[in-house]
Design an enzyme around this catalytic site. Structure first.
Site, PDB file in Angstrom:
ATOM      1  N   ARG A   1      -8.101  64.223 -68.357  1.00  0.00           N
ATOM      2  CA  ARG A   1      -7.351  65.394 -68.621  1.00  0.00           C
ATOM      3  C   ARG A   1      -6.981  65.885 -69.945  1.00  0.00           C
ATOM      4  NH1 ARG A   1      -3.106  65.235 -64.220  1.00  0.00           N
ATOM      5  NH2 ARG A   1      -2.981  63.051 -65.146  1.00  0.00           N
TER       6      ARG A   1
ATOM      7  N   ASN B   1      -6.069  67.422 -61.388  1.00  0.00           N
ATOM      8  CA  ASN B   1      -6.745  65.898 -60.458  1.00  0.00           C
ATOM      9  C   ASN B   1      -6.666  66.454 -59.104  1.00  0.00           C
ATOM     10  OD1 ASN B   1      -7.423  64.160 -62.408  1.00  0.00           O
ATOM     11  ND2 ASN B   1      -5.496  63.145 -62.197  1.00  0.00           N
TER      12      ASN B   1
END
Ligand code: FE
Ligand code: MG
Ligand code: ZN
Ligand code: ZN
Lengths: 759, 325
Positions: free
Chosen positions: A17, A35
């Site tokens: 990320r 996520n």
């Protein structure tokens, strides 16, 4: 427009990320990254949106791996910023990363006097450090790991929450302020253990220095690594190694050695380019390489060493004080799993070690070191554990003429319709429980396949409990409950017995077919293959013991087209250690005469013993008859000796396949090889070379008679010389397991693959 | 001289066999009264058992099939805390057996009976055509008065101590060695065990269970006990008496000494307080007698190695299927 991506692979807990965040910022894109249980979801808007995927692929964090990217075009939402959205619901992380050796950046920091983690023995980041070994439950958050008890200090928390920091969401991150502590335990004269107190400010390095001193003195120490303890001593100190062997009651089986750096390894070993690549890879496995300098007691009699590099900060700090190689062997009692905590260590190996370098970061899931070996330009995995496992593969399904098939696509799905996902979800949850030796388990659910780290031989209650514990761990970590269990056909395998006790649907897959399936799975092979499966023993469909098999196999079924002529396994399981009678019983009478157990062997050959076609036992018999061994002291000994004496200059061989005749016989008669070994007893080079040449030629000749590509599988192909000789001699396309263990560690993979393809 | 079918015909030869061989050697008034059935005097609780014996070869180091037939039945009675008293005996003889061999078997039986203080009070003989049986089969039944009641496989409790009366695996090993024509000096343990049992009883040992470790060996006894009593048993490998010769031969044949038949070895579970005393008594009969483990509550039969790893002791398997790949 707005583009929505769903990305799967190893994309969680590996700094994925922050990388997305950084790229989005650089490309001035707006939107978010999140996520989810389905994978990583990204939405982007902005001029540069078409550059995004390409840039991402070129800048992937080292541990990340993209398997699939799904793309959807949507209406513009006019986002004003790019952000990382914290997941609302608990994410069922399906990609628990293996533990990774300390990375270069962390190493640099650790040896940087001005860094706040200078000489910090637990330094890690999103690209390195412990993962699988510290996780208790999902999702992979600090609170679900053994780092939970260490409350992050302000500075660490800042790094942890900053998307641009390389420790952003590095769950085990910590520092001197807030991290674990090393401690040294010391066995006193009276045998009781005492924790050593070093009170001055330089505690950290003093403890490691002390341990280094003790190793120099010839003491035996235990050092806590990532997945368990190592027993350590100075590998160049013959007396110390001898003492370790004596205390551990391990007379001859080779020890692995850890070296300060690659240059030091080169002082003792000859390395190929592939060896070097494997040794220095980020997984830092134990690599079997060619011995050059003989260190007594380490691997006597054979021409190979198992070597590896430091992989934790503690190892690096230790090698600041020493430059000789150290023995680093898993701390366990014979046939039991590797030991995870120091109390257990003191209880079970208190007599073996003098000092313990411990720390208070608990190991939740034990994990051994991995073992690999280069073969030509490829490699084989002999033990899949730290660094590699849990090994995850994405499996995609599609309907093809009403039949299930699998696609194993990497990085190339671009699609808008989600209709296939309903099919995925109806798929069964499959658990493959593996063999009795080198046991592993495998799972398959939805589009995921997971292979556990090496569990070991299920010969003791401790290891059976470890097997059961691993199943529980995997059920918990992957939120998994099996619908079906697939096991071996061997009625006495502990894994089979366990499976049959569960109240689940059971399928039993023949052992050697499972070896072939494991190869098909790794390379995603469809259709018929000619599979040569050579290994020790496995339970055959006819109740005899197989082990030298040639199959025509596909994903659904197989046919046994050839096999090595069956012989009596005189002494049953004990024949593995003691091949003398079994071997001599097969010899022609006049050749048998030179063996003193001739009469006994002939008498025993009338007894009722199981029949086998085991190639492993044929290796043992050849080594015995040639005079290389009296007994097989440890698994693989005869094979390694035969490799040692192999001389590529000797081209002679005995034809077993007889391909020039009107067709090869179903039974491959190898007895001439035994007679040859016995006749030339003492000439190790000749016997070894003729033997390997003959088996290699036999494989090549048989494969030429079929219009099929070839699979090689089973533990015998850990024999690098045999495998290389076949590769060199054959013009066929040949597949063998590389990332999946080629030995019984791959059996659970074959079992689960069969389930994926047939249920 | 060979035994012919005529010896079983009921005529002159049969008579000769009975009088000149059996009556002569097994001589006692009940047998010689030659009634249709033996009439014996019993008091109180009585143990009663039967067993048939076949072994190849019929003569082995340390004994023969006759010794086996007496020891087997007497030991089963003794294991219930009963004194073996009256035995019946049936012979099935293959035509062609040497008379001398039969005579030696019978003499051995007589000698063994004397040691046990028991008598053969009834019997039967059949001679069958060649190939119908392997040389000779013997069936014996026996009864005896229970001296110490309450001994049972169901009695084991956590903490009880398990003792074996001598080194294990001899009989099975000797028989296999003969079959494979391996020369060996070791002898079968074949023996009547009443004396040992009587001494334990007289010494007031609190015996919970007793069993002779015949077919299936020690493994079978321990598993049967654990099952019957709903307990576990943990055995220490270091304390398990096994002779080096037995270990060596077992490796050649592929057997586990713990799975092999014994014919004069028993396992006894006693209350912990009596364990050492019981071991001491048994050592007087055979110096290899040893405390080998204790009863636990986890329902598993476990063998602990000298370095601490544990394995299950399972019921012996019919086949020697290797699990090593
Ligand atoms: Fe195998
Ligand atoms: Mg009986
Ligand atoms: Zn790092
Ligand atoms: Zn901190």
């Amino acid at each position: 427009m707005r583009i929505k991506y769903k990305i799967n692979g190893i994309v969680q807990g590996v700094g994925f990320r922050p990388t997305v965040y950084k790229i989005a910022k650089e490309l001035d894109l707006k939107g978010y990254v999140l996520n989810s249980s389905d994978g990583v979801i990204i939405e982007i808007e902005g001029e540069n949106q078409n550059k995004f995927i390409e840039t991402l692929k070129n800048n992937l964090p080292p541990l990340a791996r993209i398997d699939t990217i799904e793309k959807e075009i949507l209406e513009r939402k006019n986002y004003t910023d790019f952000e990382i959205i914290e997941s609302k619901q608990t994410t069922k992380t399906t990609s628990i990363s293996p533990d990774i050796a300390i990375c270069d950046e962390c190493l640099k920091e650790m040896f940087d006097k001005n860094n706040r983690r200078y000489l910090f023995p637990f330094i890690n980041c999103t690209n390195c450090g412990p993962r699988y070994t510290i996780i208790k439950d999902i999702p992979y958050d600090r609170k679900n790991t053994s780092m939970a008890k260490f409350k992050m200090c302000e500075k660490c928390y800042e790094e942890y929450t900053n998307p641009l920091d390389r420790r952003y969401h590095a769950e085990p991150t910590c520092c001197f302020e807030c991290g674990p502590e090393l401690n040294v335990k010391w066995k006193m004269e009276n045998g009781t253990w005492k924790e050593l107190r070093i009170e001055n400010g330089e505690w950290r390095i003093k403890k490691i220095e002390l341990i280094a001193e003790k190793i120099k003195e010839g003491k035996i120490v235990a050092i806590k690594g990532l997945g368990g303890f190592h027993l350590v001593c100075n590998a160049t100190n013959e007396e110390a190694v001898k003492e370790l062997r004596r205390r551990k009651q391990r007379p001859t089986k080779p020890f692995a050695m850890m070296f300060k750096d690659l240059d030091t390894i080169k002082e003792y070993c000859d390395l190929s380019a592939k060896d070097t690549e494997l040794i220095t890879s980020k997984e830092k496995p134990i690599v079997l390489v060619k011995k050059r300098v003989d260190l007594p007691q380490i691997a006597d009699g054979i021409d190979r060493y198992g070597v590896f590099l430091p992989y934790t900060p503690v190892h690096y700090l230790l090698f600041e004080y020493i430059d000789f190689p150290i023995v680093a062997t898993s701390a366990n009692i014979s046939d039991e799993p590797i030991i995870r905590d120091s109390n257990e260590l003191v209880e079970k190996l208190g007599n073996v070690v003098d000092y313990i370098l411990d720390n208070d970061r608990d190991i939740i899931n034990a994990c051994d070191d991995s073992v690999v070996q280069a073969v030509e330009f490829e490699y084989i995995t002999m033990r899949c554990a730290r660094g590699y496992a849990p090994l995850m593969k994405n499996v995609k399904f599609k309907m093809d003429n009403g039949k299930w098939t699998m696609e194993n696509e990497k990085d190339k799905i671009d699609r808008n319709n989600n209709s296939q996902f309903s099919i995925l979800n109806s798929q069964l949850n499959i658990l493959g429980v593996g063999a009795n030796q080198k046991n592993t388990i495998s799972l398959s659910f939805k589009d995921k396949f997971i292979l556990s780290p090496h569990i070991g031989d299920l010969g003791t209650i401790g290891s059976i409990e470890y097997f059961e514990r691993t199943i529980d761990t995997f059920r918990r970590l992957y939120d998994f409950e099996e619908d079906v269990i697939i096991c071996d056909k061997h009625p006495y395998y502990e894994s089979t017995k366990w499976a049959l006790k569960q109240n689940k649907k059971i399928y039993q897959i023949q052992h050697h077919y499972a070896h072939a399936l494991a190869t098909m799975f790794e390379y995603d092979l469809e259709g018929d293959y000619l599979a040569f499966i050579f290994d020790g023993t496995g339970y055959g469909d006819d109740g005899t013991i197989w082990g030298g098999e040639v199959f025509i196999a596909n994903r659904h079924t197989y046919e046994r087209v050839h096999y090595f002529k069956q012989f009596k396994l005189i002494g049953g399981e004990k024949a593995v250690k003691n091949p003398a009678n079994m071997a001599v019983a097969l010899l022609d009478d006049e050749i048998a005469e030179k063996f003193k157990n001739r009469k006994l062997a002939k008498n025993l050959s009338k007894g009722s013993f199981p029949l086998t076609s085991s190639m492993g036992r044929i290796f043992d018999m050849v080594a015995y008859l040639a005079g290389m061994i009296e007994r097989n002291e440890w698994e693989g000994m005869s094979g390694l000796l035969i490799e040692k004496y192999y001389n590529p200059e000797i081209a002679e061989y005995i034809s077993l396949a007889d391909s020039r005749g009107c067709g090869v016989k179903k039974e491959i008669d190898f007895v001439e090889l035994l007679n040859f070994a016995a006749k030339n007893r003492g000439d190790f080079e000749l016997v070894s070379s003729v033997f390997i040449n003959s088996i290699a030629n036999c494989v090549v000749e048989i494969s030429e008679m079929y219009d099929l590509d070839v699979i090689l599988g089973g533990g015998v192909f850990q024999n690098k010389t045999l495998l290389s000789e076949i590769l060199k001699r054959s013009n066929k396309k040949i597949y063998f397991n590389k990332t999946i263990p080629i030995n019984d560690g791959g059996i659970s993979v074959g079992q689960t693959a069969w389930g994926i393809w047939n249920l | 001289m060979k035994i012919t079918l005529a010896y079983g015909g009921g005529g002159e030869e049969t008579n000769k066999l009975i009088h000149d061989l059996f009556y002569k050697n097994f001589s006692n008034p009940v047998l010689e009264s030659a009634e249709d059935a033996a009439v014996v005097e019993m008091n109180g609780k009585t143990a009663f058992t039967t067993d048939s014996f076949t072994v190849s070869p019929i003569f082995f180091n340390g004994g023969n099939i006759g010794k086996l037939a007496i020891a087997g039945t007497c030991n089963d009675i003794a294991m219930m805390g009963a004194k073996p008293e009256y035995i019946t005996c049936g012979f099935m003889i293959e035509e062609g057996l040497e008379f001398g061999e039969l005579e030696e078997i019978v003499k051995t039986m007589a000698k063994e009976l004397e040691k046990a203080g028991a008598k053969i009070v009834a019997g039967d003989t059949k001679v069958v055509p060649a190939g119908s049986v392997d040389k000779i089969f013997i069936n014996t039944s026996g009864i005896g008065t229970v001296i110490k009641p309450g001994i049972s496989a169901h009695n084991l409790k956590k903490g009880d101590v398990v003792i074996v009366s001598r080194d294990i695996g001899r009989h099975g090993t000797v028989v296999m060695a003969h079959r494979y024509e391996v020369e060996t000096d070791i002898e079968s343990d074949c023996k009547v065990l009443w004396e040992e049992v009587e001494t334990l009883i007289n010494a007031g040992i609190d015996i919970k269970a007793m069993r002779d470790a015949t077919r299936g060996g020690l493994s079978a006894v321990l598993n049967e006990w654990a099952d019957a009593s709903g307990v576990g048993i943990e055995i220490s490998e270091e304390k398990l008496p096994i002779s080096d010769e037995v270990i060596g031969l077992c490796e050649i044949f592929g057997f586990e000494p713990m799975d092999l038949a014994n014919e004069g070895t028993f396992v006894v579970a006693v209350d912990a307080k009596d364990a050492e005393k019981a071991e001491e008594i048994l050592k007087k009969f055979n110096s290899s007698a040893s405390i080998i483990g204790e009863v636990t509550d986890d329902r598993k039969v476990v063998l602990t190695s000298p370095w601490g790893s544990k394995r299950y002791i399972e019921l012996p398997k019919g086949e020697l299927l290797p699990r090593i790949c």
